[in-house]
Design a protein around this motif. Sequence first.
Motif, PDB file in Angstrom:
ATOM      1  N   LYS A   1      -4.388 -14.020 -12.475  1.00  0.00           N
ATOM      2  CA  LYS A   1      -4.075 -12.709 -12.573  1.00  0.00           C
ATOM      3  C   LYS A   1      -3.917 -12.109 -11.023  1.00  0.00           C
ATOM      4  CE  LYS A   1      -4.098 -11.760 -16.828  1.00  0.00           C
ATOM      5  NZ  LYS A   1      -4.358 -11.021 -17.853  1.00  0.00           N
ATOM      6  N   GLU A   2      -2.923 -12.722 -10.199  1.00  0.00           N
ATOM      7  CA  GLU A   2      -2.912 -12.437  -8.697  1.00  0.00           C
ATOM      8  C   GLU A   2      -1.366 -12.262  -8.420  1.00  0.00           C
ATOM      9  OE1 GLU A   2      -6.697 -13.755  -6.293  1.00  0.00           O
ATOM     10  OE2 GLU A   2      -5.035 -15.060  -6.364  1.00  0.00           O
ATOM     11  N   ALA A   3      -0.887 -11.170  -7.770  1.00  0.00           N
ATOM     12  CA  ALA A   3       0.502 -11.198  -7.109  1.00  0.00           C
ATOM     13  C   ALA A   3       0.468 -11.347  -5.670  1.00  0.00           C
ATOM     14  CB  ALA A   3       1.123  -9.923  -7.817  1.00  0.00           C
ATOM     15  N   VAL A   4       1.230 -11.855  -5.255  1.00  0.00           N
ATOM     16  CA  VAL A   4       1.295 -11.985  -3.695  1.00  0.00           C
ATOM     17  C   VAL A   4       2.581 -11.073  -3.159  1.00  0.00           C
ATOM     18  CG1 VAL A   4       1.323 -13.432  -1.669  1.00  0.00           C
ATOM     19  CG2 VAL A   4       0.220 -14.474  -3.819  1.00  0.00           C
ATOM     20  N   PHE A   5       2.308 -10.204  -2.509  1.00  0.00           N
ATOM     21  CA  PHE A   5       3.363  -9.577  -1.763  1.00  0.00           C
ATOM     22  C   PHE A   5       3.410  -9.754  -0.186  1.00  0.00           C
ATOM     23  CE2 PHE A   5       1.960  -7.372  -5.456  1.00  0.00           C
ATOM     24  CZ  PHE A   5       3.256  -6.835  -5.961  1.00  0.00           C
ATOM     25  N   GLU A   6       4.955  -9.361  -0.031  1.00  0.00           N
ATOM     26  CA  GLU A   6       5.130  -9.667   1.655  1.00  0.00           C
ATOM     27  C   GLU A   6       5.506  -8.310   2.141  1.00  0.00           C
ATOM     28  OE1 GLU A   6       6.396 -14.160   2.808  1.00  0.00           O
ATOM     29  OE2 GLU A   6       8.102 -12.534   2.967  1.00  0.00           O
ATOM     30  N   THR A   7       4.824  -7.835   3.319  1.00  0.00           N
ATOM     31  CA  THR A   7       5.502  -6.868   3.992  1.00  0.00           C
ATOM     32  C   THR A   7       5.698  -6.976   5.540  1.00  0.00           C
ATOM     33  OG1 THR A   7       3.230  -6.468   4.803  1.00  0.00           O
ATOM     34  CG2 THR A   7       3.805  -5.170   2.886  1.00  0.00           C
ATOM     35  N   THR A   8       6.533  -6.690   5.970  1.00  0.00           N
ATOM     36  CA  THR A   8       7.044  -6.992   7.559  1.00  0.00           C
ATOM     37  C   THR A   8       6.347  -5.892   8.591  1.00  0.00           C
ATOM     38  OG1 THR A   8       8.913  -7.862   6.584  1.00  0.00           O
ATOM     39  CG2 THR A   8       8.792  -7.705   8.886  1.00  0.00           C
ATOM     40  N   VAL A   9       5.438  -6.261   9.507  1.00  0.00           N
ATOM     41  CA  VAL A   9       5.191  -5.317  10.441  1.00  0.00           C
ATOM     42  C   VAL A   9       5.233  -6.041  11.757  1.00  0.00           C
ATOM     43  CG1 VAL A   9       3.012  -4.275  11.247  1.00  0.00           C
ATOM     44  CG2 VAL A   9       3.321  -4.613   8.798  1.00  0.00           C
ATOM     45  N   ASP A  10       6.071  -5.116  12.371  1.00  0.00           N
ATOM     46  CA  ASP A  10       6.475  -5.484  13.976  1.00  0.00           C
ATOM     47  C   ASP A  10       7.255  -6.970  13.674  1.00  0.00           C
ATOM     48  OD1 ASP A  10       5.722  -3.159  14.993  1.00  0.00           O
ATOM     49  OD2 ASP A  10       3.373  -4.084  15.462  1.00  0.00           O
ATOM     50  N   GLY A  11       8.038  -7.077  12.932  1.00  0.00           N
ATOM     51  CA  GLY A  11       8.900  -8.273  12.631  1.00  0.00           C
ATOM     52  C   GLY A  11       8.098  -9.435  12.285  1.00  0.00           C
ATOM     53  N   MET A  12       6.768  -9.258  12.033  1.00  0.00           N
ATOM     54  CA  MET A  12       5.983 -10.231  11.447  1.00  0.00           C
ATOM     55  C   MET A  12       5.624 -10.055   9.896  1.00  0.00           C
ATOM     56  SD  MET A  12       3.617 -11.916  13.994  1.00  0.00           S
ATOM     57  CE  MET A  12       1.758 -11.788  13.082  1.00  0.00           C
ATOM     58  N   LYS A  13       5.680 -11.058   9.095  1.00  0.00           N
ATOM     59  CA  LYS A  13       5.668 -11.239   7.854  1.00  0.00           C
ATOM     60  C   LYS A  13       4.150 -11.369   7.532  1.00  0.00           C
ATOM     61  CE  LYS A  13      10.044 -12.501   6.313  1.00  0.00           C
ATOM     62  NZ  LYS A  13      10.752 -11.201   6.349  1.00  0.00           N
ATOM     63  N   ILE A  14       3.593 -10.379   6.820  1.00  0.00           N
ATOM     64  CA  ILE A  14       2.185 -10.396   6.368  1.00  0.00           C
ATOM     65  C   ILE A  14       2.029 -10.682   4.563  1.00  0.00           C
ATOM     66  CG2 ILE A  14      -0.063  -9.292   6.227  1.00  0.00           C
ATOM     67  CD1 ILE A  14       1.018  -7.953   8.956  1.00  0.00           C
ATOM     68  N   ARG A  15       1.108 -11.336   4.409  1.00  0.00           N
ATOM     69  CA  ARG A  15       1.061 -11.534   2.834  1.00  0.00           C
ATOM     70  C   ARG A  15      -0.445 -10.826   2.304  1.00  0.00           C
ATOM     71  NH1 ARG A  15       3.454 -16.860   0.015  1.00  0.00           N
ATOM     72  NH2 ARG A  15       5.622 -16.352   0.683  1.00  0.00           N
ATOM     73  N   HIS A  16       0.112 -10.085   1.214  1.00  0.00           N
ATOM     74  CA  HIS A  16      -0.983  -9.500   0.565  1.00  0.00           C
ATOM     75  C   HIS A  16      -1.292  -9.866  -0.772  1.00  0.00           C
ATOM     76  CE1 HIS A  16      -0.425  -6.091   3.745  1.00  0.00           C
ATOM     77  NE2 HIS A  16       0.826  -6.522   3.414  1.00  0.00           N
ATOM     78  N   ILE A  17      -2.678 -10.283  -1.304  1.00  0.00           N
ATOM     79  CA  ILE A  17      -2.869 -10.452  -2.531  1.00  0.00           C
ATOM     80  C   ILE A  17      -3.422  -9.282  -3.433  1.00  0.00           C
ATOM     81  CG2 ILE A  17      -4.325 -12.152  -4.150  1.00  0.00           C
ATOM     82  CD1 ILE A  17      -4.072 -14.024  -1.827  1.00  0.00           C
ATOM     83  N   GLU A  18      -2.593  -9.049  -4.634  1.00  0.00           N
ATOM     84  CA  GLU A  18      -3.193  -8.001  -5.338  1.00  0.00           C
ATOM     85  C   GLU A  18      -3.579  -8.439  -6.580  1.00  0.00           C
ATOM     86  OE1 GLU A  18      -3.350  -4.899  -4.189  1.00  0.00           O
ATOM     87  OE2 GLU A  18      -1.920  -4.942  -2.336  1.00  0.00           O
ATOM     88  N   LYS A  19      -4.766  -8.098  -7.298  1.00  0.00           N
ATOM     89  CA  LYS A  19      -5.100  -8.297  -8.601  1.00  0.00           C
ATOM     90  C   LYS A  19      -4.360  -7.374  -9.701  1.00  0.00           C
ATOM     91  CE  LYS A  19      -8.663 -11.216  -8.416  1.00  0.00           C
ATOM     92  NZ  LYS A  19      -8.451 -12.540  -8.897  1.00  0.00           N
TER      93      LYS A  19
END
Length: 417
Positions: free
Chosen positions: A233-251
Amino acid sequence: MTPSNQRCSVAIIGGGAAGITAAAVLRKRAPQLSVTIVEPSSTHDYQPAWTLVGAGEYDVATTRRRLKAVLPAGVSLIQQRAHSFEPTSNRVQLEDGSILEYEQLIVAAGLQTNWQLIDGLVDTLGKNGVCSNYSYDTAPYTWECVQGMQNGRALFTQPPMPIKCPGAPQKILYMAADHFKRKGRKVELGFCNAGPAIFGVPFYAKALMQVVKHYGIATHFGYNLVAVNGPGKEAVFETTVDGMKIRHIEKFDMLHVTPPQSAPDFIKNSPLADAAGFVAVNKHSLQSTLFPNVFALGDCAGTANSKTAAAVRAQAPIMVSNLLALRMGSALSAQYDGYASCPLTTSVGKIILAEFGYDGVVMPSFAADPRKPARRYWHLKKRFLPWLYWNQMLMGNTGPDWHAKREYPDTLPSISP
Ligand SMILES: Cc1cc2nc3c(=O)[nH]c(=O)nc-3n(C[C@H](O)[C@H](O)[C@H](O)COP(=O)(O)OP(=O)(O)OC[C@H]3O[C@@H](n4cnc5c(N)ncnc54)[C@H](O)[C@@H]3O)c2cc1C
């Protein structure tokens, strides 16, 4: 045995909303022309109703009919996939290796849904609370998930554009929110959108943010779903901050996924494609900018309108007029203004009917302020539009059309979803 080659006046690739409507309009206006549709599926779907299926408001079986039942009289059908285009010799190669020769070509092959681009999605879709209204097979499970949510966290995703019906990811969000509210269920709601705003047309976006506020939905813009772990029950999202890709795990307890979409590969890899992979056409005439005897309409056309069946209804008579004008040696004078319509279900029972053209020009069919959710548009979507689709549009009757550029005050009307 070598498959035999075929010839026709007009070849149409794709027998979905655009291909069938174009064929029907063409048969009405020029019955002397031989028209052949190439389509691999034996069925035809009314996709706009899948949103209502996911909310328990429509029977999925009634969204599907046999292709032959909607094929216009006098049109030939080749039941297989088009493999590649040879536009300099006016030929399409089919999957079995045979050739279809044409005088004019209409490309209407829709969008490709790329489920596999989200890691783990294919394995878990249809179970573990992971659902999607974006296919006939998976839409009914959305309603199961909505009904089953007693409490917990429900996330709704939207991938980068282009997608079919850009409003559809949030339509199910509001209907689910409305259901939870009516049932008194404490569900935490999140809308995770790879894009920067709730809707591409600011005029409607302001009203939709009021709907978001009404339901207490948390919005996450620039949030792109890249992986799903169903059992965990986890979804992984990617955001881009200052050209860097950051991953976030959301339940999550429920995850409604809108899959990434693109131009179909066989168009992307063809001489007909523009830089984005869609059929390169003039956005007003719908004629190819590369091969004059080629036209495109519907979701696969490289035009910046919202990809909807409503757009197809506006495009088909224009595209056919221009195709016939070309045959007569006349100027291509019919012009598509980018019209599309997106009935945004703000609850089970009300809709904001967003109608607009190129560059977000507001073009409602009715004079009333279209930002105000209205019950009459719910009946329009649930009853009138399906009837219009099956009994008029697919038969080549693309009217009535009342859309017009209209002005409204900047101040929002009262929004009661
Ligand atoms: C969940 C959802 C909600 C929607 N809501 C709305 C709405 O409220 N209002 C609205 O107006 N629109 C809505 N739409 C969008 C609408 O359904 C599409 O814009 C419309 O179907 C586009 O028509 P098309 O013919 O271009 O594509 P499609 O109808 O998808 O047809 C494309 C056809 O091409 C065929 N094809 C693909 N590859 C090949 C090949 N190689 N050779 C031959 N044929 C091929 C396919 O089999 C298919 O039959 C919604 C769509 C979805 C999924």
